[in-house]
Write a protein that holds these residues in place. Structure first.
Motif, PDB file in Angstrom:
ATOM      1  N   ALA A  58       0.833  -1.213   0.000  1.00 25.34           N
ATOM      2  CA  ALA A  58       0.000   0.000   0.000  1.00 25.34           C
ATOM      3  C   ALA A  58       0.864   1.259   0.000  1.00 25.34           C
ATOM      4  O   ALA A  58       0.479   2.291  -0.562  1.00 25.34           O
ATOM      5  N   THR A  59       2.033   1.175   0.630  1.00 24.93           N
ATOM      6  CA  THR A  59       2.951   2.321   0.657  1.00 24.93           C
ATOM      7  C   THR A  59       3.667   2.499  -0.674  1.00 24.93           C
ATOM      8  O   THR A  59       3.791   3.622  -1.192  1.00 24.93           O
ATOM      9  N   LEU A  60       4.134   1.388  -1.239  1.00 30.69           N
ATOM     10  CA  LEU A  60       4.989   1.478  -2.414  1.00 30.69           C
ATOM     11  C   LEU A  60       4.212   1.584  -3.721  1.00 30.69           C
ATOM     12  O   LEU A  60       4.715   2.166  -4.689  1.00 30.69           O
ATOM     13  N   ALA A  61       3.021   1.025  -3.784  1.00 27.49           N
ATOM     14  CA  ALA A  61       2.288   0.994  -5.054  1.00 27.49           C
ATOM     15  C   ALA A  61       2.058   2.391  -5.645  1.00 27.49           C
ATOM     16  O   ALA A  61       2.336   2.604  -6.839  1.00 27.49           O
ATOM     17  N   PRO A  62       1.562   3.374  -4.873  1.00 25.19           N
ATOM     18  CA  PRO A  62       1.368   4.705  -5.475  1.00 25.19           C
ATOM     19  C   PRO A  62       2.685   5.333  -5.951  1.00 25.19           C
ATOM     20  O   PRO A  62       2.718   6.010  -6.986  1.00 25.19           O
ATOM     21  N   GLU A  63       3.725   5.095  -5.182  1.00 26.67           N
ATOM     22  CA  GLU A  63       5.033   5.650  -5.528  1.00 26.67           C
ATOM     23  C   GLU A  63       5.562   5.048  -6.833  1.00 26.67           C
ATOM     24  O   GLU A  63       6.044   5.767  -7.731  1.00 26.67           O
ATOM     25  N   PHE A  64       5.470   3.722  -6.963  1.00 23.26           N
ATOM     26  CA  PHE A  64       5.938   3.061  -8.176  1.00 23.26           C
ATOM     27  C   PHE A  64       5.056   3.429  -9.372  1.00 23.26           C
ATOM     28  O   PHE A  64       5.553   3.588 -10.501  1.00 23.26           O
ATOM     29  N   ALA A  65       3.764   3.592  -9.132  1.00 22.45           N
ATOM     30  CA  ALA A  65       2.855   3.995 -10.215  1.00 22.45           C
ATOM     31  C   ALA A  65       3.227   5.375 -10.735  1.00 22.45           C
ATOM     32  O   ALA A  65       3.158   5.642 -11.945  1.00 22.45           O
ATOM     33  N   GLN A  66       3.628   6.266  -9.820  1.00 25.32           N
ATOM     34  CA  GLN A  66       4.030   7.610 -10.231  1.00 25.32           C
ATOM     35  C   GLN A  66       5.312   7.566 -11.064  1.00 25.32           C
ATOM     36  O   GLN A  66       5.445   8.290 -12.053  1.00 25.32           O
ATOM     37  N   GLU A  67       6.260   6.732 -10.658  1.00 27.97           N
ATOM     38  CA  GLU A  67       7.489   6.577 -11.453  1.00 27.97           C
ATOM     39  C   GLU A  67       7.164   6.078 -12.854  1.00 27.97           C
ATOM     40  O   GLU A  67       7.741   6.559 -13.847  1.00 27.97           O
ATOM     41  N   LEU A  68       6.249   5.122 -12.942  1.00 27.83           N
ATOM     42  CA  LEU A  68       5.868   4.587 -14.242  1.00 27.83           C
ATOM     43  C   LEU A  68       5.261   5.677 -15.118  1.00 27.83           C
ATOM     44  O   LEU A  68       5.554   5.762 -16.322  1.00 27.83           O
ATOM     45  N   ARG A  69       4.421   6.523 -14.510  1.00 31.20           N
ATOM     46  CA  ARG A  69       3.815   7.627 -15.281  1.00 31.20           C
ATOM     47  C   ARG A  69       4.855   8.674 -15.667  1.00 31.20           C
ATOM     48  O   ARG A  69       4.836   9.187 -16.781  1.00 31.20           O
ATOM     49  N   ASP A  70       5.749   9.001 -14.750  1.00 29.35           N
ATOM     50  CA  ASP A  70       6.689  10.100 -14.984  1.00 29.35           C
ATOM     51  C   ASP A  70       7.859   9.713 -15.885  1.00 29.35           C
ATOM     52  O   ASP A  70       8.352  10.541 -16.667  1.00 29.35           O
ATOM     53  N   TYR A  71       8.326   8.471 -15.755  1.00 30.64           N
ATOM     54  CA  TYR A  71       9.569   8.080 -16.434  1.00 30.64           C
ATOM     55  C   TYR A  71       9.415   6.907 -17.385  1.00 30.64           C
ATOM     56  O   TYR A  71      10.364   6.541 -18.070  1.00 30.64           O
ATOM     57  N   GLY A  72       8.230   6.287 -17.425  1.00 30.59           N
ATOM     58  CA  GLY A  72       8.018   5.158 -18.312  1.00 30.59           C
ATOM     59  C   GLY A  72       8.628   3.865 -17.827  1.00 30.59           C
ATOM     60  O   GLY A  72       8.662   2.867 -18.552  1.00 30.59           O
ATOM     61  N   HIS A  73       9.106   3.853 -16.581  1.00 31.88           N
ATOM     62  CA  HIS A  73       9.700   2.648 -15.999  1.00 31.88           C
ATOM     63  C   HIS A  73       9.745   2.807 -14.485  1.00 31.88           C
ATOM     64  O   HIS A  73       9.797   3.931 -13.967  1.00 31.88           O
ATOM     65  N   ILE A  74       9.737   1.681 -13.779  1.00 34.07           N
ATOM     66  CA  ILE A  74       9.832   1.704 -12.310  1.00 34.07           C
ATOM     67  C   ILE A  74      11.272   1.410 -11.915  1.00 34.07           C
ATOM     68  O   ILE A  74      11.733   0.264 -12.000  1.00 34.07           O
ATOM     69  N   TYR A  75      11.997   2.450 -11.516  1.00 30.32           N
ATOM     70  CA  TYR A  75      13.403   2.294 -11.128  1.00 30.32           C
ATOM     71  C   TYR A  75      13.574   2.065  -9.623  1.00 30.32           C
ATOM     72  O   TYR A  75      14.633   1.637  -9.177  1.00 30.32           O
ATOM     73  N   MET A  76      12.545   2.405  -8.833  1.00 31.26           N
ATOM     74  CA  MET A  76      12.591   2.259  -7.374  1.00 31.26           C
ATOM     75  C   MET A  76      13.691   3.133  -6.768  1.00 31.26           C
ATOM     76  O   MET A  76      14.561   2.668  -6.025  1.00 31.26           O
ATOM     77  N   TYR A  77      13.651   4.429  -7.063  1.00 30.60           N
ATOM     78  CA  TYR A  77      14.678   5.361  -6.589  1.00 30.60           C
ATOM     79  C   TYR A  77      14.810   5.339  -5.066  1.00 30.60           C
ATOM     80  O   TYR A  77      15.896   5.589  -4.527  1.00 30.60           O
ATOM     81  N   ARG A  78      13.725   5.073  -4.363  1.00 30.97           N
ATOM     82  CA  ARG A  78      13.770   5.045  -2.897  1.00 30.97           C
ATOM     83  C   ARG A  78      14.849   4.076  -2.401  1.00 30.97           C
ATOM     84  O   ARG A  78      15.469   4.299  -1.354  1.00 30.97           O
ATOM     85  N   PHE A  79      15.091   2.998  -3.163  1.00 32.36           N
ATOM     86  CA  PHE A  79      16.000   1.944  -2.717  1.00 32.36           C
ATOM     87  C   PHE A  79      17.413   2.077  -3.293  1.00 32.36           C
ATOM     88  O   PHE A  79      18.227   1.177  -3.119  1.00 32.36           O
ATOM     89  N   ARG A  80      17.692   3.206  -3.941  1.00 32.48           N
ATOM     90  CA  ARG A  80      19.057   3.443  -4.405  1.00 32.48           C
ATOM     91  C   ARG A  80      19.948   3.704  -3.192  1.00 32.48           C
ATOM     92  O   ARG A  80      19.677   4.592  -2.403  1.00 32.48           O
ATOM     93  N   PRO A  81      21.026   2.939  -3.014  1.00 27.60           N
ATOM     94  CA  PRO A  81      21.837   3.081  -1.800  1.00 27.60           C
ATOM     95  C   PRO A  81      22.623   4.385  -1.763  1.00 27.60           C
ATOM     96  O   PRO A  81      22.892   5.005  -2.797  1.00 27.60           O
TER      97      PRO A  81
END
Length: 570
Positions: A58-81
């Motif tokens: 529930a936390t990650l789905a809206p965030e990943f959906a926004q990445e898909l809309r904004d960038y055309g792919h889900i990169y999961m920037y939150r988890f970049r070390p």
């Protein structure tokens, strides 16, 4: 995730890292336009969420959906070390297997910002050469490698770790497949959808196999290509005062200015991205920057007259440069270019691989996403203009070759005048590929590139391996080989002896060299002995390259213009 131990602990989910905005201080990949349906968007989200426990969905789905809309792919920037991304000495990796630790070293080198083209999108080079599809995959793979034993194998499928499997000590520690698609569905549009879904990934030649070593990986091949282009078409390997014009300073193409200088000629390279141009200049790979076309032509004339070995970066579109060179020839009679090629990423021409002359760099990056049909039309118009200028200069005496980047293929699709003969299945271009016309003879002798990386990160180890390789090759020549083979060894002995002074290292302590099987085996044995004797402080990774003999079968590119009808046969 600021330490090697933390990035090897697996996905941080309790709690997850804080959300943070995308870092705009680094170059980013172009926005993709996969044109997913609603059902496909839902599937892309499901595939991304499969890496995480249900309580986080529930936390990650809206965030990943926004990445898909904004960038055309889900990169999961939150988890970049947060760790400084680079190749660390092998002994610093928390791993049970030293083979696995060496692979971790190579992976982090591929994502080093000094090496990678778009590091936060996990793109190493070529505009879309991915190491992984998202940051969850990176963290999971680092975890698997850290716990792996020498009797296990990690199976990778387009960035997705399928798990650790029982194996044996002589088996590969990692088995990788990238970008495999059923031919009936293997179109550019379908690939974009499947990449957005997270189920396939273009690994390029050495990105998704974790073996990229920065631009040096192609400097040597480019040096040999330009050198032998001169031998074959100018009649001499002395290229003083000769001008080589090309384009691209991004990933592999960033090797071109260094190679031109090593060959002793004037290298003129156009680049539309100021970031890419400045990066190569700051790294010392590019010697001069031309301030506009007038300055560029002035610099070419000066370097040509004084026979300077110099590289000149023109910040602008290659089409403008080719058309200006035509103008100079038509108005003064001076042919200011002897050898020409192209290193734009024409395998990916409509998503940032090629920028049309009619638009600025910034406008291009917006239009390729906002109006892809018009952008494609402008790209193809630009290709037609580029070919028209190249044809004019070629008729005047310039030698032009396709450098394996699909330039001639995309130009032909755009309707440019590059077809010599299109009878039957075979399409013959009016210009040769570099393999067909220049490097094929070298490959036919069994010579191709292999690389090595000193995992100690010590420059002294690299110096030792350089000396060992030179001594081994000199010994082979002294024992007696045919003159055609001896010439290849002498070229490579010169290369390896001069390599350090050319400051080729970007990222890991790596080197590239062409040798045949005899040379490779002898060098590897000599490395083993030096490690055993303590002359080299850490293990050495030995790798191949896409130029390797019989390593690539790409109709219209590396294997272009085969006349017996077998050009589409693997």
């Amino acid at each position: 995730m600021g330490s090697l131990k933390e990035i090897c602990d697996g996905l941080p989910v309790n709690p997850p890292p804080r959300v943070r905005p995308r870092d705009e201080t680094v170059p980013h990949a172009p926005v993709r336009t996969p044109n997913l349906t609603q059902d496909e968007q839902r599937l892309a989200l499901q595939n991304a969420l499969r890496y995480f426990p249900p309580e986080l969905h529930a936390t990650l789905a809206p965030e990943f959906a926004q990445e898909l809309r904004d960038y055309g792919h889900i990169y999961m920037y939150r988890f970049r070390p947060d760790i400084e991304m680079r190749a660390y000495p092998i002994d610093e990796y928390p791993a049970r297997s030293r083979q696995a630790a060496a692979i971790m070293h190579m992976i982090m080198n591929n994502l080093d910002p000094r090496v990678a083209q778009f590091p936060h999108e996990l793109v190493t080079y070529g505009g879309n050469g991915q190491v992984f599809s998202n940051w969850a995959q990176f963290l999971l793979v680092m975890h698997y490698l850290s716990i792996m034993r020498d009797d296990q194998t990690l199976v990778m499928c387009s960035g997705h770790p399928q798990g650790l499997f029982p194996s044996h000590t002589s088996a590969p520690r990692v088995v990788i497949t990238n970008g495999m698609m059923v031919p009936n569905y293997s179109s550019r549009e379908m690939y974009e959808k499947l990449f957005a879904l997270g189920v396939t990934m273009y690994g390029q030649m050495t990105a998704g196999s974790y073996c990229y070593i920065g631009p040096q990986g192609i400097v040597h091949g480019t040096t040999l290509t330009v050198l032998n282009a001169g031998r074959r078409h100018i009649g001499s390997s002395d290229l003083g005062g000769r001008v080589f014009v090309t384009s691209g300073l991004g990933g592999m193409s960033g090797a071109q200015p260094k190679a031109a200088v090593i060959c002793g000629c004037v290298g003129v390279i156009a680049e539309v991205s100021e970031e890419a141009l400045r990066k190569r200049y700051d790294q010392g790979w590019l010697m001069e920057i031309a301030d506009g076309l007038e300055d560029c032509i002035r610099k070419i004339r000066h370097a040509r007259q004084d026979q300077l070995a110099v590289s000149i970066g023109y910040h602008g579109n290659i089409v403008d440069l080719w058309e200006r060179l035509v103008y100079e020839y038509d108005s003064t009679g001076d042919l200011l270019v002897d050898i020409g090629s192209d290193q734009t990423s024409c395998h990916n021409p409509f998503l940032g691989g090629y920028y049309p002359v009619q638009l600025s760099y910034e406008d291009s990056r917006m239009m390729m996403h906002s109006d892809p049909v018009r952008f494609k039309n402008l790209v193809q118009e630009s290709l037609r203009r580029q070919v028209a200028a190249i044809n004019r200069l070629s008729e005047a005496g310039m030698y032009f070759f396709d450098y394996g980047n699909a330039f001639l293929l995309e130009a032909s699709r755009a309707g440019a005048d590059v077809i010599k003969d299109s009878g039957g299945l075979n399409v013959r271009f009016r210009y040769p590929s570099y393999v067909q016309d220049i490097m094929g003879d070298i490959f036919s002798l069994g010579f191709g590139p292999f690389r090595w990386v000193c995992t100690s990160c010590e420059p002294s180890d690299l110096e030792t391996t350089d000396n060992i390789a030179a001594a081994v090759m000199e010994d082979i020549v002294n024992q007696g080989v045919p003159e055609t083979v001896a010439m290849q060894y002498r070229d490579n002995i010169r290369w390896i002896k001069e390599a350090a002074q050319h400051k080729l290292v970007v990222g890991s302590q790596a080197r590239i060299l062409y040798a045949d099987q005899n040379g490779r085996s002898a060098i590897a044995v000599a490395f083993n002995k030096a490690i055993k004797d303590g002359a080299i402080q850490g293990p050495v990774v030995i790798s191949r390259d896409h130029h390797d003999v019989s390593g690539t079968d790409s109709p219209f590119r590396e294997t272009a213009n085969i006349y017996d009808g077998s050009s589409f046969c693997a």
